[in-house]
Write an enzyme that holds these catalytic residues in place. Structure first.
Site, PDB file in Angstrom:
ATOM      1  N   TYR A 143       0.823  -1.216   0.000  1.00  0.00           N
ATOM      2  CA  TYR A 143       0.000   0.000   0.000  1.00  0.00           C
ATOM      3  C   TYR A 143       0.859   1.269   0.000  1.00  0.00           C
ATOM      4  O   TYR A 143       0.379   2.350  -0.299  1.00  0.00           O
ATOM      5  CB  TYR A 143      -0.950   0.030   1.207  1.00  0.00           C
ATOM      6  CG  TYR A 143      -2.027  -1.040   1.159  1.00  0.00           C
ATOM      7  CD1 TYR A 143      -2.306  -1.714  -0.022  1.00  0.00           C
ATOM      8  CD2 TYR A 143      -2.757  -1.378   2.290  1.00  0.00           C
ATOM      9  CE1 TYR A 143      -3.272  -2.695  -0.073  1.00  0.00           C
ATOM     10  CE2 TYR A 143      -3.729  -2.361   2.241  1.00  0.00           C
ATOM     11  CZ  TYR A 143      -3.983  -3.017   1.057  1.00  0.00           C
ATOM     12  OH  TYR A 143      -4.944  -3.987   1.010  1.00  0.00           O
ATOM     13  N   LYS A 194       3.612 -15.263   1.457  1.00  0.00           N
ATOM     14  CA  LYS A 194       3.608 -16.106   0.259  1.00  0.00           C
ATOM     15  C   LYS A 194       5.064 -16.325  -0.149  1.00  0.00           C
ATOM     16  O   LYS A 194       5.499 -15.898  -1.229  1.00  0.00           O
ATOM     17  CB  LYS A 194       2.814 -15.428  -0.866  1.00  0.00           C
ATOM     18  CG  LYS A 194       1.319 -15.402  -0.625  1.00  0.00           C
ATOM     19  CD  LYS A 194       0.622 -16.690  -0.991  1.00  0.00           C
ATOM     20  CE  LYS A 194       0.573 -16.890  -2.480  1.00  0.00           C
ATOM     21  NZ  LYS A 194       0.035 -18.236  -2.834  1.00  0.00           N
ATOM     22  N   ASP A 227      -2.776 -17.859   1.423  1.00  0.00           N
ATOM     23  CA  ASP A 227      -3.985 -18.441   0.819  1.00  0.00           C
ATOM     24  C   ASP A 227      -4.468 -19.651   1.633  1.00  0.00           C
ATOM     25  O   ASP A 227      -5.680 -19.832   1.850  1.00  0.00           O
ATOM     26  CB  ASP A 227      -3.759 -18.807  -0.655  1.00  0.00           C
ATOM     27  CG  ASP A 227      -2.462 -19.566  -0.909  1.00  0.00           C
ATOM     28  OD1 ASP A 227      -1.599 -19.596  -0.015  1.00  0.00           O
ATOM     29  OD2 ASP A 227      -2.321 -20.145  -2.007  1.00  0.00           O
ATOM     30  N   ASP A 251      -5.097  -7.223   5.621  1.00  0.00           N
ATOM     31  CA  ASP A 251      -6.347  -6.544   5.265  1.00  0.00           C
ATOM     32  C   ASP A 251      -7.421  -7.590   4.953  1.00  0.00           C
ATOM     33  O   ASP A 251      -8.561  -7.537   5.442  1.00  0.00           O
ATOM     34  CB  ASP A 251      -6.054  -5.667   4.034  1.00  0.00           C
ATOM     35  CG  ASP A 251      -7.060  -4.555   3.866  1.00  0.00           C
ATOM     36  OD1 ASP A 251      -8.000  -4.480   4.670  1.00  0.00           O
ATOM     37  OD2 ASP A 251      -6.904  -3.754   2.923  1.00  0.00           O
ATOM     38  N   ASP A 255     -10.522  -9.079   7.688  1.00  0.00           N
ATOM     39  CA  ASP A 255     -11.939  -8.903   7.318  1.00  0.00           C
ATOM     40  C   ASP A 255     -12.643 -10.256   7.268  1.00  0.00           C
ATOM     41  O   ASP A 255     -13.800 -10.395   7.688  1.00  0.00           O
ATOM     42  CB  ASP A 255     -12.049  -8.231   5.942  1.00  0.00           C
ATOM     43  CG  ASP A 255     -12.208  -6.728   6.071  1.00  0.00           C
ATOM     44  OD1 ASP A 255     -11.720  -6.177   7.076  1.00  0.00           O
ATOM     45  OD2 ASP A 255     -12.801  -6.108   5.182  1.00  0.00           O
TER      46      ASP A 255
END
Ligand code: NAD
Length: 369
Positions: A143, A194, A227, A251, A255
């Site tokens: 970001y 990852k 994942d 993020d 959520d």
């Protein structure tokens, strides 16, 4: 007497001011019953600051934030400011606070109140007793990494570039927060990235493992690809104690974890800066929900996420652990008695307003002391 702590209150926009007003009622109750004295200062942020000053966060408010022991933040944004130039969008007020105060560690608990277990979209046996703490890196990664741009290529087509960038220092300091917090919990940390396809993931894994080896061997550490973690959060979320992750994956995963618990109106968060021996640790506490413009001004917003954000402040900024537990118990008792705001309303329960539910929570606080 616990005293002399300065709290900056930034209610923001939409349901922010309504929910913050309810958290202040709980704070006033603490002041009057438990002799805990806080000094409150109030400021504008987001759209309300833009309307008054033309920018979503003034230097003056930022300076007050720097001098505060903690910030209680509501929420910002709404359709009224949709056409404001990007740099002055309400959300930038919050991003600037996070960046300027270097609030790099975002703590998002996902635990479920037993009385609300049927509100979860996941089967009861999978979420019953759920208690996860997600630690998300908040001030770096994709970001913020440069270059970040959209360019036109020679053939007229376009290319968009975002840069995932982490230094070992940025990884280490957030990992330290996760390890330190897990020591006060079940001493299990799951670090996710990852590393199979991203260099930043390789470095992330290396730095976390090294820190673990050097200082936190009593903690059980495991690494999981982000994942796979997302899948495991739905399949068997109770395997997790503390999840440590970067800005982007955090993020998404936080959520996702929030929905295990049922309602967005129930979940608080804390964003913490560096713990300095000689100076105050910057900290901002806010619900995870936004300004909910669709229900603002109707008196139906659920203030519990905001009240729980206040209770996180008591714990993480002021070491008032007993008071934090007291608030949590009062909320739990209120829910057991069947009081609900509209978003969490269930059969055979009593629907109450934003201030109505706070009044019941305060009744329960009185019953508990
Ligand atoms: P939102 O969280 O505001 O609302 C999503 C849904 O949840 C809506 O249906 C809303 O009514 C409901 N909801 C949210 N909080 C609730 C509460 N306390 N009680 C009951 N119901 C609640 O997300 P959105 O609609 O995507 O965004 C609205 C605005 O908020 C946008 O401008 C967005 O940029 C902003 N936003 C701000 C923050 C923040 O201040 N940290 C976070 C997310 C979104």
């Amino acid at each position: 007497m616990f005293s002399n702590k300065k709290i900056l209150v930034l209610p923001g926009d939409g349901v922010g001011p309504e929910c913050v007003a309810e958290a202040i009622k709980v704070l006033e109750w603490l002041n009057s019953k438990l002799n805990i004295k806080f000094t409150l200062m109030e400021g504008l942020v987001g759209g309300s600051s833009y309307d008054a000053h033309g920018i979503p966060l003034t230097d003056k408010t930022l300076e007050v934030a720097r001098q505060s022991d903690a910030i209680l933040f509501g929420s910002v944004g709404g359709p009224k400011w949709d056409n404001v130039e990007r740099v002055n969008r309400p959300e930038n007020g919050l991003l600037k606070l996070r960046k300027e105060l270097d609030l790099f560690a975002n703590l998002r608990p996902a635990n479920i109140f037993t009385a609300l277990i049927d509100s979860s979209p996941i089967k009861k046996e999978i979420v019953e007793g759920l208690d996860i703490l997600i630690i998300r890196e908040l001030t770096s990664g994709v970001y913020f990494g440069e270059p970040k741009k959209i360019e036109t290529l020679d053939d007229g087509s376009k290319v968009a570039i975002d840069t995932q960038r982490y230094t070992s220092m940025e990884i280490e300091r957030v990992a330290k927060v996760a390890f330190d917090l897990s020591l006060k919990r079940n001493k299990r940390v799951c670090s996710t990235e990852k590393a199979n396809v991203m260099e930043s993931g390789v470095l992330w894994r290396e730095v976390v493992s090294k820190l673990h080896n050097e200082k936190y061997k009593e903690i059980e550490l495991n690494h999981m690809y982000a994942d796979a973690c997302s899948m495991e959060l739905v399949r068997n979320p109770k395997q997790f104690d503390v999840i440590l992750t970067d800005n982007l994956f955090g993020d998404m995963l936080s959520d996702q974890a929030s929905m295990l618990t049922g309602s967005i109106g129930m979940l608080p968060s804390a964003s913490l800066g560096e713990k300095k021996i000689s100076d105050r640790q910057h900290a901002l506490y806010e619900p995870i929900h936004g300004s909910a413009p669709d229900i603002a001004g109707k008196g139906i917003a659920n203030p519990i996420a905001q009240i729980l954000s206040l209770s996180m402040m008591l714990k993480y900024s002021f070491d008032l652990n007993k008071e934090q537990i007291l608030i949590s118990k009062a909320i739990s008792n209120c829910l057991y008695k069947g009081y609900r705001t509209k978003d969490i309303m269930q059969e055979n329960c009593t629907e109450v307003s934003t201030s109505g539910i706070t009044n019941h929570i305060i009744d329960e606080l009185n019953n508990l002391i």
